[in-house]
Design a protein around this motif. Sequence first.
Motif, PDB file in Angstrom:
ATOM      1  N   ARG A 188       0.823  -1.205   0.000  1.00 29.05           N
ATOM      2  CA  ARG A 188       0.000   0.000   0.000  1.00 29.05           C
ATOM      3  C   ARG A 188       0.860   1.261   0.000  1.00 29.05           C
ATOM      4  NH1 ARG A 188      -4.866   2.250   2.042  1.00 29.05           N
ATOM      5  NH2 ARG A 188      -5.803   0.223   2.391  1.00 29.05           N
ATOM      6  N   ASP A 189       1.998   1.227   0.715  1.00 26.77           N
ATOM      7  CA  ASP A 189       2.837   2.410   0.890  1.00 26.77           C
ATOM      8  C   ASP A 189       3.176   3.055  -0.448  1.00 26.77           C
ATOM      9  OD1 ASP A 189       2.790   1.839   3.546  1.00 26.77           O
ATOM     10  OD2 ASP A 189       4.824   1.027   3.646  1.00 26.77           O
ATOM     11  N   GLY A 190       2.973   4.354  -0.503  1.00 24.96           N
ATOM     12  CA  GLY A 190       3.369   5.118  -1.680  1.00 24.96           C
ATOM     13  C   GLY A 190       2.397   5.058  -2.828  1.00 24.96           C
ATOM     14  N   PHE A 191       1.224   4.438  -2.630  1.00 23.24           N
ATOM     15  CA  PHE A 191       0.279   4.343  -3.733  1.00 23.24           C
ATOM     16  C   PHE A 191      -0.719   5.493  -3.677  1.00 23.24           C
ATOM     17  CE2 PHE A 191      -3.600   2.887  -5.839  1.00 23.24           C
ATOM     18  CZ  PHE A 191      -3.070   2.520  -7.074  1.00 23.24           C
ATOM     19  N   ASP A 192      -0.943   6.144  -4.820  1.00 20.91           N
ATOM     20  CA  ASP A 192      -1.933   7.211  -4.926  1.00 20.91           C
ATOM     21  C   ASP A 192      -3.299   6.557  -5.113  1.00 20.91           C
ATOM     22  OD1 ASP A 192      -3.541   9.341  -5.457  1.00 20.91           O
ATOM     23  OD2 ASP A 192      -2.542   9.942  -7.313  1.00 20.91           O
ATOM     24  N   SER A 193      -4.137   6.631  -4.081  1.00 18.01           N
ATOM     25  CA  SER A 193      -5.396   5.896  -4.093  1.00 18.01           C
ATOM     26  C   SER A 193      -6.572   6.720  -4.627  1.00 18.01           C
ATOM     27  CB  SER A 193      -5.718   5.393  -2.688  1.00 18.01           C
ATOM     28  OG  SER A 193      -5.769   6.471  -1.777  1.00 18.01           O
ATOM     29  N   SER A 194      -6.302   7.701  -5.473  1.00 16.30           N
ATOM     30  CA  SER A 194      -7.391   8.465  -6.091  1.00 16.30           C
ATOM     31  C   SER A 194      -8.223   7.550  -6.984  1.00 16.30           C
ATOM     32  CB  SER A 194      -6.828   9.613  -6.927  1.00 16.30           C
ATOM     33  OG  SER A 194      -6.035  10.470  -6.137  1.00 16.30           O
ATOM     34  N   ARG A 195      -9.529   7.555  -6.800  1.00 17.55           N
ATOM     35  CA  ARG A 195     -10.393   6.652  -7.535  1.00 17.55           C
ATOM     36  C   ARG A 195     -10.637   7.186  -8.948  1.00 17.55           C
ATOM     37  NH1 ARG A 195     -14.755   4.767  -2.982  1.00 17.55           N
ATOM     38  NH2 ARG A 195     -15.087   2.996  -4.354  1.00 17.55           N
ATOM     39  N   ASP A 196     -10.878   6.264  -9.872  1.00 20.40           N
ATOM     40  CA  ASP A 196     -10.999   6.576 -11.291  1.00 20.40           C
ATOM     41  C   ASP A 196     -12.435   6.305 -11.744  1.00 20.40           C
ATOM     42  OD1 ASP A 196     -10.837   6.506 -14.150  1.00 20.40           O
ATOM     43  OD2 ASP A 196      -8.691   6.118 -13.991  1.00 20.40           O
ATOM     44  N   SER A 197     -12.995   7.216 -12.526  1.00 18.94           N
ATOM     45  CA  SER A 197     -14.361   7.058 -13.020  1.00 18.94           C
ATOM     46  C   SER A 197     -14.501   5.884 -13.985  1.00 18.94           C
ATOM     47  CB  SER A 197     -14.816   8.349 -13.719  1.00 18.94           C
ATOM     48  OG  SER A 197     -13.964   8.640 -14.816  1.00 18.94           O
ATOM     49  N   VAL A 239      -7.907  -0.263 -10.392  1.00 16.28           N
ATOM     50  CA  VAL A 239      -8.282  -1.439  -9.593  1.00 16.28           C
ATOM     51  C   VAL A 239      -7.592  -1.397  -8.238  1.00 16.28           C
ATOM     52  CG1 VAL A 239      -8.087  -3.958  -9.445  1.00 16.28           C
ATOM     53  CG2 VAL A 239      -8.815  -2.886 -11.586  1.00 16.28           C
ATOM     54  N   LEU A 240      -6.306  -1.076  -8.229  1.00 15.32           N
ATOM     55  CA  LEU A 240      -5.576  -0.981  -6.962  1.00 15.32           C
ATOM     56  C   LEU A 240      -6.179   0.097  -6.068  1.00 15.32           C
ATOM     57  CD1 LEU A 240      -1.858  -1.346  -8.133  1.00 15.32           C
ATOM     58  CD2 LEU A 240      -3.237  -3.023  -6.898  1.00 15.32           C
ATOM     59  N   ALA A 241      -6.544   1.219  -6.658  1.00 13.77           N
ATOM     60  CA  ALA A 241      -7.155   2.298  -5.870  1.00 13.77           C
ATOM     61  C   ALA A 241      -8.443   1.816  -5.217  1.00 13.77           C
ATOM     62  CB  ALA A 241      -7.421   3.505  -6.763  1.00 13.77           C
ATOM     63  N   GLU A 242      -9.227   1.036  -5.949  1.00 14.30           N
ATOM     64  CA  GLU A 242     -10.477   0.508  -5.410  1.00 14.30           C
ATOM     65  C   GLU A 242     -10.205  -0.468  -4.272  1.00 14.30           C
ATOM     66  OE1 GLU A 242     -14.509   0.709  -5.215  1.00 14.30           O
ATOM     67  OE2 GLU A 242     -13.277   1.764  -6.707  1.00 14.30           O
ATOM     68  N   VAL A 243      -9.226  -1.323  -4.445  1.00 14.76           N
ATOM     69  CA  VAL A 243      -8.893  -2.307  -3.401  1.00 14.76           C
ATOM     70  C   VAL A 243      -8.374  -1.617  -2.153  1.00 14.76           C
ATOM     71  CG1 VAL A 243      -7.417  -4.265  -2.804  1.00 14.76           C
ATOM     72  CG2 VAL A 243      -8.425  -4.120  -5.087  1.00 14.76           C
ATOM     73  N   ARG A 262      -8.046  -2.340   5.637  1.00 20.96           N
ATOM     74  CA  ARG A 262      -7.494  -3.607   6.117  1.00 20.96           C
ATOM     75  C   ARG A 262      -6.440  -4.172   5.167  1.00 20.96           C
ATOM     76  NH1 ARG A 262     -12.839  -7.065   6.475  1.00 20.96           N
ATOM     77  NH2 ARG A 262     -12.897  -6.195   4.357  1.00 20.96           N
ATOM     78  N   VAL A 263      -6.506  -3.787   3.922  1.00 21.06           N
ATOM     79  CA  VAL A 263      -5.600  -4.322   2.903  1.00 21.06           C
ATOM     80  C   VAL A 263      -4.313  -3.506   2.871  1.00 21.06           C
ATOM     81  CG1 VAL A 263      -5.281  -4.819   0.458  1.00 21.06           C
ATOM     82  CG2 VAL A 263      -7.519  -5.184   1.522  1.00 21.06           C
ATOM     83  N   GLN A 264      -3.218  -4.157   3.191  1.00 20.08           N
ATOM     84  CA  GLN A 264      -1.912  -3.494   3.206  1.00 20.08           C
ATOM     85  C   GLN A 264      -1.034  -3.876   2.019  1.00 20.08           C
ATOM     86  OE1 GLN A 264      -1.086  -1.007   5.400  1.00 20.08           O
ATOM     87  NE2 GLN A 264      -3.252  -1.255   5.935  1.00 20.08           N
ATOM     88  N   HIS A 265      -1.403  -4.927   1.306  1.00 26.15           N
ATOM     89  CA  HIS A 265      -0.665  -5.280   0.095  1.00 26.15           C
ATOM     90  C   HIS A 265      -1.549  -6.121  -0.822  1.00 26.15           C
ATOM     91  CE1 HIS A 265       0.267  -8.593   2.938  1.00 26.15           C
ATOM     92  NE2 HIS A 265       0.193  -9.364   1.867  1.00 26.15           N
ATOM     93  N   VAL A 266      -1.269  -6.018  -2.107  1.00 28.01           N
ATOM     94  CA  VAL A 266      -1.990  -6.772  -3.130  1.00 28.01           C
ATOM     95  C   VAL A 266      -0.994  -7.696  -3.817  1.00 28.01           C
ATOM     96  CG1 VAL A 266      -3.312  -6.635  -5.282  1.00 28.01           C
ATOM     97  CG2 VAL A 266      -3.672  -4.926  -3.485  1.00 28.01           C
TER      98      VAL A 266
END
Length: 288
Positions: free
Chosen positions: A143-152, A242-246, A251-255
Amino acid sequence: MTTYLRLLPEQLPEIAEWIANLNKQNTHHIGFCGTDASALLNDFQEDFIQDELTTLVGQFEQDQLVGLIGFDCDDETAEVWGPFHLNHSVSDSVALWQFARNEFSELQTFLFFLHAENTAQQQVMSEIHADFRGKHLYYVRPRDGFDSSRDSLTYVFQDADQEALLKMHSTEFPDTYYDTQTLINRSTSPDHLLLMAKLDGASVGYAYVEKAPDEHSAHLEYLAIAPAFRGQGLGYRWLSAVLAEVFTDERVQHVTLTVSTDNEAANPLYEKVGFQKENELWFYKLGQ
């Protein structure tokens, strides 16, 4: 004296510790089992209990556990956890396999994922005539360093998407473990995500993810862009979406994900988004 026994639910904490310690060694490692005893115990309690017994079989020498195999069952198909064997004994592992297969005669198809350095169990695959289906890389994206902005681009699967999903899934993954209807059925779980991508009214991709909150992780099972929409930079955008959605789930710290080592188009994309190679797994299949 050698004995083989179906294990009891009350034995699972001890078994989880046993596998966690063994699976930390590449020469024993079985893919997807993990190395955290508490997470393993949760998996066992959710997926390996059958009536008053479990779908785990142990091999004992003088009451000492020396080998183990388990089946994560889905109808007539099972992902096989093992065989594990303390002594790397091919003959003992084959005997354990034969006993366990007789115990679960209803199972027809078996999937095995072995670490590249687990040569003893690779020999077992040859002995039981399992088909080698390819080498896979196991990737992890923290998760660290990921920009979690959601995409339309992204939305949750709806009934109206069934035809588009069927077309994409059957084209991109024609010989896979979950067919389209299974994806739809499994997506009803609150910790499973079936996501669609739509651009200018057209279905351009899909993804299926299974979260394991107790392990603080999620596994990306499937991700695809429809062939007609490739070459437009959508792959990076879709995977990021997809990563942003997850990662909206705290609770999710890594994919994690697995991909064929031969997938020269996808592998650089995963690494560009921040996935890191962790293991190489060899995939074998026995049965239809």
